[in-house]
Design an enzyme around this catalytic site. Structure first.
Site: not given
Length: 989
Positions: A181, A193, A227-228, A253, A325
């Protein structure tokens, strides 16, 4: 010959040596040297323990190390290309709700077309589909299984889907899907990510085009978006026509910030076996079980693909989780080696899959692991299950049979010490040591709970050291007070019983839950049971006297240590013309036998089968148990930042792992030289002090907290809401200047988590906004969100009739909103209020005949309730049984500010069987709707107009910028919601 006569004989031999018997002296010297060097005593045992522990500890460290192998010269050109792509993708945060998301998508499209236009293999065909895909689905919350089932999502997707085929491609074989993604979370640059996954896919496409001939199977690249927040890009792909022809997939991922990319999930043995082609394997099916059991709460697109009927692999960066994140997931925090690790392995596995004629074993889960990053081991779970069942059946029979033979032999010989003695001592020792280990680890837990986020090795070493030291003291004491026949063998037999029970439980779990991470118990049982069999066999083939002779502590200084004779009966006696093999009944030589034959028998009784047992038990069990501990704790040790329960689970796991690793040395611990336990206890004490006295966080392992700014236009409030562990959160807020003026109001969320809010300056999300005359802290961005109720035709007002309400949402510069409902009895998100009365949602579009791929009869998903009217451009979703708990809306068009929504609800649906409430009936029929829209951009400043009409630059979200600038180095911030700013407005229908 009894104990005293044997001692007298040996002393007589010593006296003969002192009187000048050259032959006797030579025999005694050689025998003593051999016994001292190779017999079961402290010197050789301690040497082996030290060497084994150091070497295997280093091997485990290398296996789980975050540092990938170095890049070779042949790999550099393609890696440099991927590295450049990663740098471009991750220049700014690029969530679905941001303009930078469009920039990244355009870059991907540009690169795909550039690669397609260059030289490539003959007959190459590249198809690109970047059309919009709309879906309207009702599914359970991906990340919260306790959430109500009525979550409805309308999503406009803009994946970039590429199909590479050639004249050699066989369409009947099905395609291989590569997926990653290209969106990030608002608070992160999205390097691992999932920028690394996107860069890897572009490099794989470049590599495939550069080959001499095309792949045997088509390769589909799904560069998916969003995706998140719901795995929606993968959901959209599953409605794409090309999804029907996918045979297997590889999902790339990232849940860490660099390191090595691990294969942590596989749908089945058939596809997982292709990971054997990886040049640098790094894999563990233990993590797969962690996902299945709910220990790991996050999810990836793998979930969508497998639930949609696809088979495939999930490969991801997985540590350090504390940087995941956050703004630390940037290009400076990762390495080329990390990207190369994912890239090289993906190319290898993709090539293996594309050349496969078929994928067998679709119904067999896979058990897999790497060894040292060089060897990949994989077996079907069915094989593990069958082997485990056979082992459970055969192991006890074989061990029990040999045990009875040895016992009968000892009883027939009339020996005073049999193999039945000494079983209680190790049980007592283990129980006491487990309690001591729990006490030490729990003390560290209570003393500095969150230091484990920084390092799990300190509590692990403290617990392991405690377990080994307590067992050394107790077992050594028991051996000193009353030696038994063969303490080492007795402990091995007891461990066999315990491991047999654990293996039985594991087999049951494998049968009921398809557990793929419990194969360690099979290995441990086989190893320990085999060592027990060797020990029992040794007792059978030696004479009874020499195999059961027990020596007390007072004889430790004698020429021959009799206690060691009992511990180490030989596996096979030495053969010579003068020394025939002893009979099964243990007959001994006559009293008048020559002294040299007696010496030879004693030397034989000093046999060295203990070394075989040691080399069988310790290296294998230590590597398996310590490797398991490192793997589990690597993935779990930073989860205490999320909750107190997570911390409890981590420390419980550390206690269990301390015991599991410690039993490796249990059969041999009483024979260690005293300096070893001194070193062990020194390490345990040092680790404990470091754990207790050190700060729990560092810049490399920061405390992660979450932020969102909530603006309520109805109440006229603007608050920064921050979430984190209790005490830690308030300590960080003391560094923030705004909290001196506006004191935070903190409340517990339970489970060791608290939320604090304080008045925050207004955000500046739109260029050209005007500053308020009262300053930055006054005035709200009322122009961002407006909700207007649109009249509809009145419907019947009967108690079970349908009510309709329509409204339009105007949200500037926005891509996402959420609708939540409430009535006199129902409230969205509260499962105790029952089923939602909202039964139908209609979404009207400004563009009639809006493009999008709808579901058909061949879809992998059956979208019950969703219909589309191509003439009016309306999407409708009906959900009568579950109702609609909330609605999440997405749109791609920045220029179209409106969402046009109509809701249909039945107020009394949930009141069936309940008595009528007194009160205003009209009030009961109303439906309250809270509209909350999200904005996610914060890095670039906004241009605003001040009171004098001059343009100024302002931070888009000053509150978040302030947190990032003033928080201590040992803390870091992530987003709490879909965006960093949430603006809400309430209406009633």
């Amino acid at each position: 010959m009894d104990r005293q006569s044997l001692r007298t004989t040996l002393r007589a031999m010593d006296a003969s040596n002192e009187n000048g018997s050259a032959k006797g002296a030579k025999k005694t010297t050689i025998g003593s040297f051999v016994r001292w060097t190779f017999g079961f005593n402290s010197v050789p045992l301690t040497t082996l323990v030290t060497i084994t522990t150091v070497l295997l500890g280093l091997l485990v460290y290398v296996s789980t190390s975050v540092n990938p192998p170095d890049v070779t010269e042949a790999q550099k050109p393609l890696l440099n290309y991927a590295w450049a792509q990663l740098g471009e993708i991750s220049r700014y945060p690029h969530p679905y709700f941001s303009h930078d998301n469009d920039r990244v998508r355009q870059h991907i499209l540009k690169e795909v077309y550039t690669l397609a236009g260059r030289e490539h293999f003959e007959g190459a065909q590249i198809e690109v589909d970047d059309s919009q895909t709309d879906i309207f689905i009702q599914k359970e919350d991906v990340f919260d299984k306790s959430a109500p089932p009525g979550k409805l999502t309308y999503f406009e997707g803009n994946n970039v889907v590429v199909r590479l085929s050639s004249k050699n491609s066989d369409k009947s074989l099905g395609a291989i899907l590569l997926s990653a993604h290209f969106d990030s979370v608002p608070s992160s640059f999205g390097v691992t990510d999932d920028g690394a996954g996107i860069a890897t896919m572009l490099a794989v496409l470049k590599h495939a085009l550069a080959q001499n001939e095309g792949p045997k199977r088509d390769i589909i690249f799904n560069f998916n978006n969003n995706e998140e927040f719901g795995l929606l890009g993968a959901e959209a792909f599953m409605h794409h026509p090309w999804a029907q022809n996918v045979s297997a997939f590889i999902n790339l991922e990232g849940t860490g910030a660099g390191g090595k990319a691990i294969l942590f999930r596989a749908s089945d043995y058939g596809v997982a076996s292709h990971y054997s082609a990886a040049e640098m394997p790094f894999a563990s099916s233990v993590y797969q079980e962690g996902f299945s059991n709910g220990f790991i709460h996050s999810q990836t697109d793998y979930k969508v693909y497998t639930e949609g009927g696809l088979r495939g692999l999930d490969i991801a960066f997985y540590k350090p989780r504390a940087l995941y994140h956050t703004r630390r997931d940037n290009i400076a925090e990762t390495t080329k080696n990390a990207l190369n690790h994912m890239l090289v392995n993906t190319i290898d596995v993709t090539q293996s899959m594309t050349e496969a004629d078929s994928f067998d074993h679709a119904d067999q889960p896979a058990v897999f692991s790497d060894i040292g990053g060089y060897l990949f081991i994989i077996l079907p779970l069915q094989y593990i299950f069958v082997i485990s069942c056979l082992t459970l059946a055969v192991g006890p029979i074989f061990v029990g049979f040999l045990f009875l033979l040895v016992l009968r032999k000892q009883i027939n010989a009339g020996t005073s010490e049999t193999i039945l003695g000494g079983w209680l001592r190790s049980i007592v020792s283990v129980l006491v040591s487990v309690v001591a280990t729990y006490f030490v680890v729990e003390t560290l837990h209570l003393g500095n709970e969150l230091y484990v986020v920084r390092s799990f090795y300190t509590p692990l070493f403290a617990g392991l050291g405690t377990f080994i030291f307590v067992n050394y003291v107790l077992l050594g004491f028991f051996h000193f007070v009353r030696p038994v026949c063969d303490q080492k063998l007795i402990i091995l037999l007891e461990l066999s019983v315990v491991l047999w029970v654990l293996l039985l439980l594991s087999v049951i779990h494998e049968a009921t839950h398809k557990a793929t991470g419990e194969y360690h118990f099979l290995i441990l049982y086989i190893v320990v049971a085999t060592a027990s069999i060797l020990g029992l066999f040794g007792h059978l083939v030696t004479s009874t006297e020499t195999s059961t002779f027990v020596e007390g502590p007072e004889d430790e200084e004698d020429t021959v240590d009799a206690s060691e004779a009992t511990e180490t009966s030989p596996l096979l006696p030495e053969a010579s013309p003068d020394n025939a093999a002893p009979s099964i009944h243990g007959a001994v030589d006559p009293e008048n036998q020559q002294e040299d034959k007696t010496l030879q028998k004693i030397a034989v009784s000093m046999g060295y089968d203990w070394s075989i047992q040691f080399l069988l038990v310790v290296p294998i069990t230590f590597f398996v148990t310590f490797g398991l501990a490192a793997s589990l704790l690597d993935g779990l040790h930073q989860t205490p930042l999320e909750s107190e329960k997570s911390a409890d689970f981590v420390y419980t796991t550390i206690t269990a792992m301390s015991v599991l690793v410690g039993i490796t040395f249990l059969p041999f611990v009483h024979k260690l030289q005293v300096f070893v336990p001194i070193v062990v206890v020194g390490v345990a004490v040092t680790a404990s002090f470091v754990h207790i006295l050190s700060p729990p966080f560092s810049s490399n392992a920061p405390a992660k907290m979450r932020f969102v700014q909530n603006i309520n236009l109805d109440e006229g409030t603007s608050y920064a809401n921050v979430l984190g562990r209790q005490d830690v959160l308030q300590e960080v807020l003391e560094y923030i200047p705004s909290t001196d003026t506006f004191k935070p109001n903190c409340s517990s969320r339970g489970d060791g988590v608290e939320i604090c809010n304080y008045i925050a300056p207004r955000p500046w999300l739109i260029d050209g906004e005007k500053v308020s005359s009262d300053g930055d802290f006054a005035g709200l961005p009322t122009n961002l969100l407006d909700v207007k109720v649109v009249p509809v035709n009145e419907t019947s007002s009967g108690p079970f009739d349908r009510f309709d309400g329509r409204f339009k949402i105007s949200a500037l510069n926005n891509r996402g909103c959420v609708l939540r409902f409430n009535t006199t009895r129902f409230k969205s998100g509260d499962v105790e209020t029952g089923v939602s009365p909202v039964k139908m949602v209609t979404l009207r579009h400004n563009r009639v005949g809006k493009t999008g791929i709808t579901t058909g009869s061949g879809s992998r998903f059956s979208m019950f309730g969703w219909t589309r009217d191509p003439k009016t451009g309306k999407d409708e979703f009906r959900s009568f049984m579950h109702g609609v708990d909330d609605v999440t809306l997405h749109k791609l068009d920045w220029e179209d500010p409106e969402y046009d929504i109509q809701l249909s609800w039945i107020p009394r649906w949930y009141e069936v069987g309940d008595p009528e409430d007194e009160g205003n009936e009209a009030l009961k029929n109303r439906l309250g709707v809270t509209v909350t829209c999200s904005w996610a951009e914060y890095l670039d400043p906004s241009s605003i107009v001040d009171e004098q009409g001059r343009r100024r630059t302002m931070d888009k979200i000053p509150a978040f910028t302030e947190l990032n600038n003033f928080s201590p180095a040992w803390s870091i911030w992530s987003n709490q919601g879909r965006g960093l700013v949430e603006v809400s407005k309430y209406v009633e229908l």
